[in-house]
Design a protein around this motif. Structure first.
Motif, PDB file in Angstrom:
ATOM      1  N   PHE A  13       0.835  -1.201   0.000  1.00 41.19           N
ATOM      2  CA  PHE A  13       0.000   0.000   0.000  1.00 41.19           C
ATOM      3  C   PHE A  13       0.865   1.244   0.000  1.00 41.19           C
ATOM      4  O   PHE A  13       2.039   1.213   0.378  1.00 41.19           O
ATOM      5  CB  PHE A  13      -0.979   0.003   1.180  1.00 41.19           C
ATOM      6  N   CYS A  14       0.263   2.358  -0.439  1.00 44.73           N
ATOM      7  CA  CYS A  14       0.943   3.645  -0.394  1.00 44.73           C
ATOM      8  C   CYS A  14       0.990   4.115   1.047  1.00 44.73           C
ATOM      9  O   CYS A  14       0.059   3.894   1.823  1.00 44.73           O
ATOM     10  CB  CYS A  14       0.204   4.672  -1.253  1.00 44.73           C
ATOM     11  N   GLU A  74      -5.613   0.151   3.962  1.00 40.95           N
ATOM     12  CA  GLU A  74      -6.080  -0.796   2.946  1.00 40.95           C
ATOM     13  C   GLU A  74      -4.915  -1.195   2.042  1.00 40.95           C
ATOM     14  O   GLU A  74      -4.114  -0.351   1.664  1.00 40.95           O
ATOM     15  CB  GLU A  74      -7.181  -0.160   2.089  1.00 40.95           C
ATOM     16  N   PHE A  75      -4.837  -2.472   1.699  1.00 42.06           N
ATOM     17  CA  PHE A  75      -3.868  -2.920   0.702  1.00 42.06           C
ATOM     18  C   PHE A  75      -4.372  -2.507  -0.674  1.00 42.06           C
ATOM     19  O   PHE A  75      -5.513  -2.799  -1.028  1.00 42.06           O
ATOM     20  CB  PHE A  75      -3.681  -4.438   0.729  1.00 42.06           C
ATOM     21  N   GLN A  76      -3.526  -1.844  -1.443  1.00 40.91           N
ATOM     22  CA  GLN A  76      -3.885  -1.511  -2.822  1.00 40.91           C
ATOM     23  C   GLN A  76      -3.526  -2.645  -3.770  1.00 40.91           C
ATOM     24  O   GLN A  76      -4.092  -2.748  -4.846  1.00 40.91           O
ATOM     25  CB  GLN A  76      -3.229  -0.197  -3.241  1.00 40.91           C
ATOM     26  N   TRP A  77      -2.563  -3.485  -3.357  1.00 38.20           N
ATOM     27  CA  TRP A  77      -2.145  -4.629  -4.158  1.00 38.20           C
ATOM     28  C   TRP A  77      -1.987  -5.828  -3.244  1.00 38.20           C
ATOM     29  O   TRP A  77      -1.279  -5.767  -2.254  1.00 38.20           O
ATOM     30  CB  TRP A  77      -0.816  -4.356  -4.866  1.00 38.20           C
ATOM     31  N   ILE A 134       3.070  -0.768  -9.625  1.00 41.61           N
ATOM     32  CA  ILE A 134       3.077  -0.425  -8.196  1.00 41.61           C
ATOM     33  C   ILE A 134       4.068   0.717  -7.947  1.00 41.61           C
ATOM     34  O   ILE A 134       3.742   1.678  -7.244  1.00 41.61           O
ATOM     35  CB  ILE A 134       3.445  -1.650  -7.340  1.00 41.61           C
ATOM     36  N   SER A 191       2.709   4.251  -8.715  1.00 41.41           N
ATOM     37  CA  SER A 191       1.338   4.571  -8.320  1.00 41.41           C
ATOM     38  C   SER A 191       1.190   5.477  -7.096  1.00 41.41           C
ATOM     39  O   SER A 191       0.134   6.048  -6.910  1.00 41.41           O
ATOM     40  CB  SER A 191       0.565   3.279  -8.046  1.00 41.41           C
ATOM     41  N   CYS A 192       2.204   5.598  -6.299  1.00 46.16           N
ATOM     42  CA  CYS A 192       2.048   6.342  -5.047  1.00 46.16           C
ATOM     43  C   CYS A 192       2.624   7.759  -5.102  1.00 46.16           C
ATOM     44  O   CYS A 192       2.521   8.500  -4.123  1.00 46.16           O
ATOM     45  CB  CYS A 192       2.690   5.567  -3.889  1.00 46.16           C
TER      46      CYS A 192
END
Length: 177
Positions: free
Chosen positions: A37-38, A64-67, A167, A170-171
């Motif tokens: 996650f970010c 929350e996990f984004q991946w 990934i 993305s952040c």
């Protein structure tokens, strides 16, 4: 201000999904999910002398996990870890040990702290890359034990940002390969 460590432990009342990734654990005791996650802003920190920074970060809510992935690109500000939910038992005195390849400057290969897991909510133990020296590629393993008994062991493969570009980009943080 630079946060020197974001080892995370917190409890919150959120559901956990059951993607075991590379983990070894007893599904009679808990469910476990690995992910990336970010970075999330912490609400406070507590002393943890067995860590490189000497503290761990705490959060009001479980990020929350984004991946749902065990491959983590070495990118400043990126976080990865394990969410667990027990069968309702509160496990106190849990030792979290994180082993990893040697840090570039300090040579550190292990960090540990004591926490609680379980109860009525989801627990998370995670790591955030805050400094370039931490972003070493290779296997990173979280192990949770209580009274010498293993609760879980879960590994991540930290890779070049080029190996996980979706990934890595993305952040909004800088990648260092």
């Amino acid at each position: 201000m630079i946060r020197t460590l974001a080892l995370v432990c917190c409890l919150a009342a959120l559901p956990a999904s059951a993607d075991p990734g590379t983990a070894r654990f007893s599904d009679k005791l808990l469910s476990l999910t690995q992910g990336v996650f970010c970075e999330v802003e912490s609400s406070e920190s507590v002393e943890a002398p067995g860590t490189v920074a000497g503290r761990i970060e705490l959060y009001d809510e479980v990020p929350e996990f984004q991946w749902l992935s065990t491959r983590v690109p070495a990118v400043l500000g990126l976080s990865f870890g394990i969410k667990t939910q027990t069968d309702g038992r509160l496990l106190q005195g849990v030792v979290i040990t994180l082993t990893h390849p040697p840090f570039k400057d300090s040579g550190a290969t292990e960090q540990r702290y004591v926490t609680s897991m379980g109860g009525t909510g989801v627990s998370i133990n995670a790591y955030t890359f805050d400094l370039p020296e931490e972003m070493v590629q290779g296997t990173w393993t979280f192990t949770a034990t209580q009274g010498g008994r293993e609760i879980y062991k879960a590994s991540f493969d930290v890779v070049s940002p080029l190996q996980e570009p979706e990934i890595a980009g993305s952040c909004g943080f800088a990648a260092i390969s």
